[in-house]
Design a protein around this motif. Structure first.
Motif, PDB file in Angstrom:
ATOM      1  N   LEU A 160       0.837  -1.204   0.000  1.00 58.79           N
ATOM      2  CA  LEU A 160       0.000   0.000   0.000  1.00 58.79           C
ATOM      3  C   LEU A 160       0.870   1.252   0.000  1.00 58.79           C
ATOM      4  N   ALA A 161       2.009   1.149   0.644  1.00 63.25           N
ATOM      5  CA  ALA A 161       2.907   2.311   0.708  1.00 63.25           C
ATOM      6  C   ALA A 161       3.403   2.685  -0.678  1.00 63.25           C
ATOM      7  N   ASN A 162       3.354   1.722  -1.590  1.00 62.14           N
ATOM      8  CA  ASN A 162       3.759   2.003  -2.974  1.00 62.14           C
ATOM      9  C   ASN A 162       2.564   2.265  -3.875  1.00 62.14           C
ATOM     10  N   ASP A 163       1.478   2.654  -3.228  1.00 64.15           N
ATOM     11  CA  ASP A 163       0.260   3.017  -3.963  1.00 64.15           C
ATOM     12  C   ASP A 163      -0.283   1.858  -4.800  1.00 64.15           C
ATOM     13  N   THR A 185      -2.920  -0.349  -5.639  1.00 63.71           N
ATOM     14  CA  THR A 185      -4.356  -0.490  -5.395  1.00 63.71           C
ATOM     15  C   THR A 185      -4.821  -1.939  -5.491  1.00 63.71           C
ATOM     16  N   LEU A 198      -4.469  -3.176  -2.159  1.00 63.55           N
ATOM     17  CA  LEU A 198      -5.555  -2.662  -1.323  1.00 63.55           C
ATOM     18  C   LEU A 198      -6.813  -3.495  -1.521  1.00 63.55           C
ATOM     19  N   GLU A 199      -7.095  -3.828  -2.776  1.00 62.16           N
ATOM     20  CA  GLU A 199      -8.297  -4.618  -3.056  1.00 62.16           C
ATOM     21  C   GLU A 199      -8.197  -6.002  -2.410  1.00 62.16           C
ATOM     22  N   TYR A 233      -8.579  -5.616   1.305  1.00 66.51           N
ATOM     23  CA  TYR A 233      -9.975  -5.311   1.625  1.00 66.51           C
ATOM     24  C   TYR A 233     -10.816  -6.591   1.558  1.00 66.51           C
ATOM     25  N   LYS A 271     -14.463  -7.775   6.102  1.00 67.07           N
ATOM     26  CA  LYS A 271     -15.549  -8.355   6.892  1.00 67.07           C
ATOM     27  C   LYS A 271     -15.096  -8.723   8.314  1.00 67.07           C
ATOM     28  N   GLN A 301     -14.777   1.029   6.522  1.00 62.67           N
ATOM     29  CA  GLN A 301     -14.249   1.866   5.438  1.00 62.67           C
ATOM     30  C   GLN A 301     -13.083   2.721   5.924  1.00 62.67           C
ATOM     31  N   PHE A 314      -9.632   1.043   6.426  1.00 69.35           N
ATOM     32  CA  PHE A 314      -8.804   0.815   5.236  1.00 69.35           C
ATOM     33  C   PHE A 314      -8.290   2.121   4.644  1.00 69.35           C
ATOM     34  N   LEU A 315      -9.055   3.158   4.846  1.00 68.75           N
ATOM     35  CA  LEU A 315      -8.584   4.475   4.418  1.00 68.75           C
ATOM     36  C   LEU A 315      -7.342   4.863   5.228  1.00 68.75           C
ATOM     37  N   TRP A 350      -4.371   2.769   4.248  1.00 67.84           N
ATOM     38  CA  TRP A 350      -3.825   3.294   2.986  1.00 67.84           C
ATOM     39  C   TRP A 350      -2.933   4.507   3.258  1.00 67.84           C
ATOM     40  N   ASP A 351      -3.411   5.373   4.128  1.00 68.01           N
ATOM     41  CA  ASP A 351      -2.654   6.600   4.426  1.00 68.01           C
ATOM     42  C   ASP A 351      -1.402   6.326   5.271  1.00 68.01           C
TER      43      ASP A 351
END
Lengths: 400, 174
Positions: free
Chosen positions: B13-16, B18, B21-22, B25, B30, B51, B54-55, B58-59
């Motif tokens: 995630l640190a390398n963007d 996605t 991330l999916e 998630y 759940k 939500q 995970f936001l 990500w940050d």
């Protein structure tokens, strides 16, 4: 339906009630910083293809951190080069490859000096104590071609000398169980592999310990132990003062909280479980005996206990535990399921690894079978014991 | 998915990434939802927490240096849940002066969840253990730490709870 299937079904039913909002998450990310995410033309759906900005805030942060590191290093170099380190500048430094001896606050030490390259731009000094243990290494000094010196920098690392290997004494180990091995008898010792040794200590008011160490076909050792260990039965909770029960010979009033318990003299028994000598309340003392191939190294106890009286009903579970000085190491429940299979694949975590145990009780034959396997599925030990239904208790102690 | 896999996804995630991330998630949303739900007993809050967790992941992935990424995620979720509950309590206190009847929003939200009714035969403690172990996917050790109970006790409670649920469902005896 198996238990596993039922659990999966329950989980899937529960998960089905939770909406998947991943696209909402991506929209939020796109709206907030856009890092790695861009919206489609209509602005509704985020693309999941990474779109890394040329100068994301992430990148800027990294550059800033790098710059900060550079400044710190620069300041450190300035401070170091202007520092007057008389200790080292006064040290007699000979020619390349020479070794000198100097008195230091920590005693006599020898120093070797090496000059790097023909132009002599780098020197390294390594100091060692009389035992040859490196205590200080200094480098980064410079020396010009014409021989004039600039101070050496004390940037070396101080290395630890050899440390004594601390071996956990057996008496300490036993004392974790509340056994005072200083009174009467000899202290037993672990001898992994090698010759067979056997020592028995039987002080009048102390439990009997008997340990046999023998090589096995697996190249490991086996131990036979007979020891009187308190086991709590029944209520599913570990009493906070169980430790006091472990203390053999603890004041009676401390033990009566879990029922009147009067430990009786243990009897030396052959390998294999034995029934407890006396039980009262929900704590009893029992003899344990086991012979078990183990992995190499020092051995650790674990205890398995079942209340046979309730095996047939299949509704009862008990637990056992041993408390070490640094906390509960071994503690688990055994659960009767269906009256026959007590449990399978119960992983018993010990200091020296994981042992998988299976217990099965056949109410018809009244045979309880305990099998231990290592994680590769190899059977380490298997025991059978005929235990009549209605027996008050059954206890087993192993070594892992 | 192992803890190692989860850790790698968080680092990605640190390398963007996605895609990472999916995957994260899909694996964890759940469990996080039920983790939050166990604490707040409110479906909407739990969804928000899911939500926002995970936001935040990500940050904050850049600063991730924990050994257990799963636990790291749950820690974020716990803080989010507590924050939400605190702000919700403040809001409720304000609303109380304006609204005559505030029927228990927590209970009504919970009643929407059919699965929660399935857990009705269980005691609070059993529900906690089942929720953490089965729905949040925690290991027995983690559940024990979360609930500050001995591991063996957690195991015992879980076995009994599943047995009860199977009995209710008319399933086979375990």
């Amino acid at each position: 339906m198996t238990k596993k299937q039922f659990e999966n079904q329950l989980k899937q039913q529960a998960y089905a009630a939770v909406p998947d909002k991943f696209s909402d998450l991506m929209k939020t990310i796109a709206a907030e910083d856009g890092r790695g995410v861009s919206l489609s033309d209509n602005g509704d759906e985020p693309h999941l293809v990474p779109v890394v900005p040329a100068h994301s805030s992430n990148t800027v942060e990294r550059w800033l951190a790098l710059a900060a590191c550079f400044v710190v290093v620069l300041v450190g170099v300035i401070i170091a080069t202007t520092r007057d380190d008389t200790q080292l500048t006064k040290r007699p430094i000979g020619g390349n490859g020479t070794t000198t001896t100097a008195e230091t606050p920590r005693g006599s030490s020898s120093s070797s000096f090496e000059q790097g390259g023909n132009r002599g731009l780098t020197t390294t000094v390594t100091a060692a104590n009389q035992n040859g243990t490196t205590t200080l290494s200094a480098s980064s000094g410079t020396q010009t071609a014409n021989g004039s010196e600039t101070p050496l920098q004390t940037g070396g690392t101080k290395q630890k000398g050899a440390t004594a290997v601390t071996t956990r004494s057996t008496s300490k180990w036993w004392s974790d169980f509340g056994i005072d091995t200083t009174k009467g008898g000899n202290t037993t010792k672990f001898v992994p592999g090698g010759a067979t040794t056997e020592k028995t200590e039987a002080p009048s008011a102390k439990p009997t310990t008997k340990r046999t160490t023998t090589p096995t076909t697996k190249g490991v050792c086996s131990h036979q132990i007979t020891y009187k260990v308190p086991v709590m039965v029944g209520n599913g909770e570990i009493p906070s003062d169980l430790e006091s029960c472990v203390q053999y010979g603890a004041p009676k009033d401390e033990r009566t909280q879990h029922g009147e318990v009067e430990p009786t003299e243990p009897t030396a028994s052959p390998a294999g479980p034995t029934t407890p000598t006396k039980q009262s309340g929900n704590v009893f003392w029992s003899d344990f005996s086991v012979e078990d191939p183990t992995q190499e190294g020092e051995c650790t106890f674990y205890i398995v206990y079942e209340d046979v009286q309730d095996i047939a009903s299949g509704t009862y579970g008990v637990f056992a535990g041993v408390k070490f000085t640094d906390g509960w190491k071994i503690m688990f429940h055994s659960v009767c399921e269906g009256g026959t299979v007590l449990y399978t694949n119960m992983r018993i975590i010990t200091d020296k690894g994981i042992c998988v145990e299976e217990q099965r009780y056949d109410p018809t034959t009244e045979i309880l079978t305990i099998t231990h396997r290592n994680e590769q599925g190899e059977t380490l030990a298997s025991y059978t014991k005929k235990i009549a239904k209605g027996s008050k208790a059954f206890a087993y102690m192993g070594v892992s | 998915m192992t803890t190692h896999d989860i850790n790698n996804l968080i680092r990605a995630l640190a390398n963007d990434d996605t895609t990472a991330l999916e995957r994260l998630y899909t694996e964890m949303s759940k469990p996080v939802f039920f983790y939050a739900l166990r604490i707040c007993k409110n479906n909407e809050i739990a969804e928000d927490v899911m939500q926002e967790t995970f936001l935040t992941a990500w940050d904050k992935a850049n600063s991730f240096d924990a050994k257990n990424g799963r636990a790291w995620i749950f820690t974020i979720a716990k803080h989010k849940t507590m924050d939400k509950m605190r702000s919700g309590a403040r809001q409720a206190a304000l609303d109380e002066t304006n609204v005559e009847e505030t029927s228990s929003p927590l209970e009504s939200a919970l009643s929407d969840l059919a699965f929660w009714q399935m857990l009705s035969p269980l005691s609070d403690k059993e529900r906690d253990v089942v929720s953490l172990r089965l729905l949040s996917g925690m290991a027995l050790t983690e559940v024990a730490e979360e609930l500050e109970l001995p591991k063996g006790t957690v195991f015992w409670i879980y076995q009994n709870a599943i047995k009860k649920l199977r009995k209710k469902e008319g399933g086979e005896r375990p």
